[in-house]
Design a protein around this motif. Structure first.
Motif: not given
Length: 455
Positions: A85-92
């Motif tokens: 979820a964090v990667y989806y919003v802010f990138g990896v």
């Protein structure tokens, strides 16, 4: 017991509610500690496969470590889903994960304040939350992509809901109580036994209290202090006849708790059934942990806790047990290691008992990794400074008849599981807020008693 300091409800800063102070203070302290760790210490920020699992989920490859390899069971999915979820919003990127974990850990401090305020006093809640914000062993995980920060939050949330259920035993609270236990199990598989543990514990405690009630009510006065006793059958008969409505209510609560637990786990269980053909499978790795955690030759230590020669010998022993040249974390191999661990219990009962006694203390004081052993003295001193007043606080809480049963049940479950399996300090971190709460209460209560004595 009640004193001016213990009952002080005034804001620590005029015009700002204490809960808001705790939350913002925790964010500030956690941010500073994360910055220091990232810039002045060598910290392995991706020490496990969670980062890789999240990336593969993002890429549509499934819950796997490597494309083309079998789906895994040995890491539960909640934390990788959080990372996804964090990667989806802010990138990896790593920094957004750190920021998210700072926010979660600050919410943990806020819940600690709420719980300890409810159980003990506003002052105890405030000091407990502030001390936890500074607690270095949980802060160390702010910058690491590991599930401990999320797990800590869920543990304190569970305690918060447990007290709500204790005060208001409704089916909704029971459902939420079970659901949080499900989330905890999807973060750390060892928590799957907690629903059964807590039901059996409450049943045994209820029967103990009801036994004394039944003796007082149904034995003649002259026999109540003597050797006469009621049979187990008589206790059950009296209990059922006297408490039919209460039993029905608790039965409903138990059913709703297991329903909430099952609803959260079911998607993961269905996925595992489709992959393995076995139901139910919550995860694997328990057999491996039970085996190495009770290996007499290596004193219950894992590969990275041993010198190279001993680690290689342990790997060779494992290969002999599972019958191949490497270790694949699958159901079949885990079952072989579990069976071998049980056989070792039978072959070496005395040595196993001694090792388990060691693990009681390892849970609270022992540094896991060889590379971190240079901090062992610091860890031991700091833990003693918290645990000793914490034990005294438990004694005073019992003496003052404070409702600390939910806190003690959680401590007992952690101690039981990690005494049986393997214990290091990192496994005690999720329940250290409870110990901190008892320590703060013990210190405040002792100070008040000494102050009154001096006057």
């Amino acid at each position: 017991m009640t004193t001016a300091v213990l009952n002080n409800k005034k804001p620590i800063i005029s015009g700002i509610p204490n809960w808001l102070f705790v939350f913002t203070f925790a964010i500030a302290i956690n941010s500073i500690m994360a910055y220091v760790l990232l810039n002045f210490f060598e910290v392995d920020t991706h020490p496990d496969y969670y980062h890789t699992l999240a990336q593969n989920l993002m890429s549509g490859n499934g819950y796997i470590v490597e494309p083309g390899k079998d789906p895994i069971f040995w890491r539960p999915p909640l934390y990788p889903l959080f990372l996804t979820a964090v990667y989806y919003v802010f990138g990896v990127e790593h920094i957004p994960v750190v920021c998210a974990q700072i926010l979660i850990n600050s919410l943990t401090s806020l819940l600690i304040y709420k719980v300890m305020k409810k159980v003990f006093s506003p002052t105890t809640g405030l000091y407990s939350a502030v001390i936890y914000a500074f607690y270095p062993f949980s802060a160390f995980y702010l910058v690491r992509e590991l599930p401990l920060i999320l797990f800590n939050f869920l543990i304190i949330l569970l305690i918060f809901i447990m007290y709500r259920l204790y005060e208001t035993p409704t089916w909704i609270n029971a459902l939420m109580f079970g659901a949080v236990q499900g989330l905890l199990t999807l973060t750390q598989v060892f928590f799957k036994g907690f629903p059964v543990f807590i039901i059996l514990s409450i049943l045994l405690i209820s029967m103990f209290h009801f036994y004394h009630f039944a003796r007082a009510q149904f034995l003649p006065p002259g026999l109540q202090k003597g050797g006469e006793s009621l049979s187990l059958f008589n206790i059950f008969s009296i209990y059922i006849n006297q408490s039919k409505m209460q039993i029905k209510k608790y039965l409903l609560i138990t059913i709703m708790m297991f329903l909430g637990f099952s609803i959260i786990l079911m998607p993961w269980l269905i996925r595992n059934y489709k992959v393995s053909g076995i139901f139910p499978v919550v995860g694997v790795g328990g057999g491996f942990t039970l085996w190495f955690g009770n290996n007499i030759q290596t004193d219950g230590k894992d590969f990275d806790q041993l010198p190279p020669e001993q680690a290689e010998a342990l790997k060779m022993e494992m290969r002999q047990i599972i019958g191949n040249n490497g270790y694949s974390v699958d159901l079949k191999n885990d079952k072989k290691l579990y069976d071998e661990a049980v056989n070792n219990f039978i072959r070496y009962p005395k040595e196993t008992a001694i090792l388990m006694f060691k693990k009681i203390f390892r849970l609270w004081f022992w540094v896991y990794s060889l590379s971190m052993r240079k901090y062992q003295s610091f860890v031991t001193i700091l833990q003693f400074m918290i645990i000793l007043p914490g034990i005294f606080g438990i004694f005073l809480a019992f003496k003052n008849r404070i409702r600390v049963g939910p806190l003690l049940l959680l401590l007992a479950y952690f101690q039981m599981v990690y005494t049986i399996y393997t214990g290091t300090i990192r496994y005690s971190i999720p329940v250290m807020p409870v110990v901190i709460g008892f320590a703060v209460y013990g210190i405040i209560e002792s100070y008040q008693r000494l102050s009154h004595g001096a006057n």
